[in-house]
Design a protein around this motif. Structure first.
Motif, PDB file in Angstrom:
ATOM      1  N   VAL A  63       0.846  -1.195   0.000  1.00  0.00           N
ATOM      2  CA  VAL A  63       0.000   0.000   0.000  1.00  0.00           C
ATOM      3  C   VAL A  63       0.877   1.239   0.000  1.00  0.00           C
ATOM      4  O   VAL A  63       1.925   1.272   0.641  1.00  0.00           O
ATOM      5  N   GLY A  64       0.458   2.294  -0.709  1.00  0.00           N
ATOM      6  CA  GLY A  64       1.080   3.604  -0.558  1.00  0.00           C
ATOM      7  C   GLY A  64       2.004   3.986  -1.694  1.00  0.00           C
ATOM      8  O   GLY A  64       2.192   3.271  -2.674  1.00  0.00           O
ATOM      9  N   ILE A  65       2.599   5.215  -1.562  1.00  0.00           N
ATOM     10  CA  ILE A  65       3.512   5.779  -2.549  1.00  0.00           C
ATOM     11  C   ILE A  65       4.744   6.287  -1.810  1.00  0.00           C
ATOM     12  O   ILE A  65       4.652   7.296  -1.097  1.00  0.00           O
ATOM     13  N   PRO A  66       5.913   5.656  -1.966  1.00  0.00           N
ATOM     14  CA  PRO A  66       6.086   4.339  -2.593  1.00  0.00           C
ATOM     15  C   PRO A  66       5.459   3.253  -1.723  1.00  0.00           C
ATOM     16  O   PRO A  66       5.294   3.442  -0.512  1.00  0.00           O
ATOM     17  N   ALA A  67       5.126   2.152  -2.333  1.00  0.00           N
ATOM     18  CA  ALA A  67       4.397   1.101  -1.630  1.00  0.00           C
ATOM     19  C   ALA A  67       5.241   0.472  -0.528  1.00  0.00           C
ATOM     20  O   ALA A  67       6.451   0.297  -0.674  1.00  0.00           O
ATOM     21  N   GLN A  68       4.568   0.143   0.561  1.00  0.00           N
ATOM     22  CA  GLN A  68       5.187  -0.565   1.672  1.00  0.00           C
ATOM     23  C   GLN A  68       4.321  -1.766   2.028  1.00  0.00           C
ATOM     24  O   GLN A  68       3.114  -1.769   1.804  1.00  0.00           O
ATOM     25  N   ILE A  69       4.958  -2.774   2.589  1.00  0.00           N
ATOM     26  CA  ILE A  69       4.246  -3.989   2.972  1.00  0.00           C
ATOM     27  C   ILE A  69       3.556  -3.747   4.301  1.00  0.00           C
ATOM     28  O   ILE A  69       4.207  -3.478   5.304  1.00  0.00           O
TER      29      ILE A  69
END
Length: 229
Positions: free
Chosen positions: A163-169
């Motif tokens: 999820v997110g920008i940049p994506a995180q687990i």
């Protein structure tokens, strides 16, 4: 039990995943995701047999007809479901496993910094939500989920949610069912918002401590700012 053809499997996959799908005939005639996959099979065959110009002609026609752009060199597994599909871009060296689900506005692209293998490898039973961007030559593991509008720039483990920008687990769950019918696209947390909330809480605490320190040293309430006329 009679074994289904690849087309039969594809149409059945759409029936399982799309509650609006009423019949295989409707899916075959009216669903752009099905058309895009069928066109890609022809384009990919031409690409592998060095008929590169013809392959691009087919893929460009498919893009015009469906709004889904899949490079002839991309490798796509069985039972790929493309829901809505408009604005999807899949790059030349991208690889997609079996039983994946991709929503509109998704890009499986490159960063412009890599040579050779430039696009992601998507495992089996992966869900990529609308607007997500997966950029670079890394692996997205089996049963992973990419949230809407996420920008994924590094490897995603199996069974993980990015999820997110940049994506995180944000979650690594147990394995899901083979067709991922229990996909949950909304009950995920944004780690960026969580960190901003934590920073805001700490700032409020610091302000409170400064106010208490001021009052202790001056023996009075902190003066309010005067408004100049």
């Amino acid at each position: 039990m009679k074994k289904q053809s690849q087309l039969g499997e594809l149409l059945s996959a759409y029936q399982r995943r799309d509650p609006a799908a009423r019949s295989k005939v409707e899916i075959f005639l009216l669903y752009p995701g099905v058309h895009a996959v069928l066109y890609h099979r022809m384009a990919h065959w031409c690409h592998k047999h060095n008929l590169k110009f013809l392959a691009r002609c087919i893929s460009q026609w498919s893009r015009f007809w469906t709004g889904i752009e899949i490079h002839p060199g991309a490798t796509i597994g069985r039972r790929l479901v493309i829901d809505h599909g408009m604005g999807i871009v899949i790059g030349e060296t991208a690889e997609i496993g079996d039983d994946c689900l991709i929503y509109h506005g998704v890009t499986l692209g490159g960063t412009g910094k890599d040579q050779g293998k430039r696009h992601p490898t998507i495992g089996n039973n992966v869900m990529i939500s609308s607007g997500a961007k997966v950029l670079g030559p890394f692996k997205v593991g089996d049963n992973a989920r990419i949230a809407s509008n996420a920008v994924v720039l590094r490897e995603v483990p199996e069974d993980a949610t990015a999820v997110g920008i940049p994506a995180q687990i944000v979650r690594i769950a147990g394995k899901t069912t083979h067709y991922a019918d229990d996909v949950d696209q909304i009950n995920v947390k944004d780690p960026v918002l969580e960190r901003l909330a934590a920073v805001s809480s700490r700032l409020e605490l610091v302000e409170k401590l400064l106010d208490e320190h001021y009052m202790k040293n001056n023996g009075q309430s902190k003066p309010s700012a005067e408004v100049e006329e």
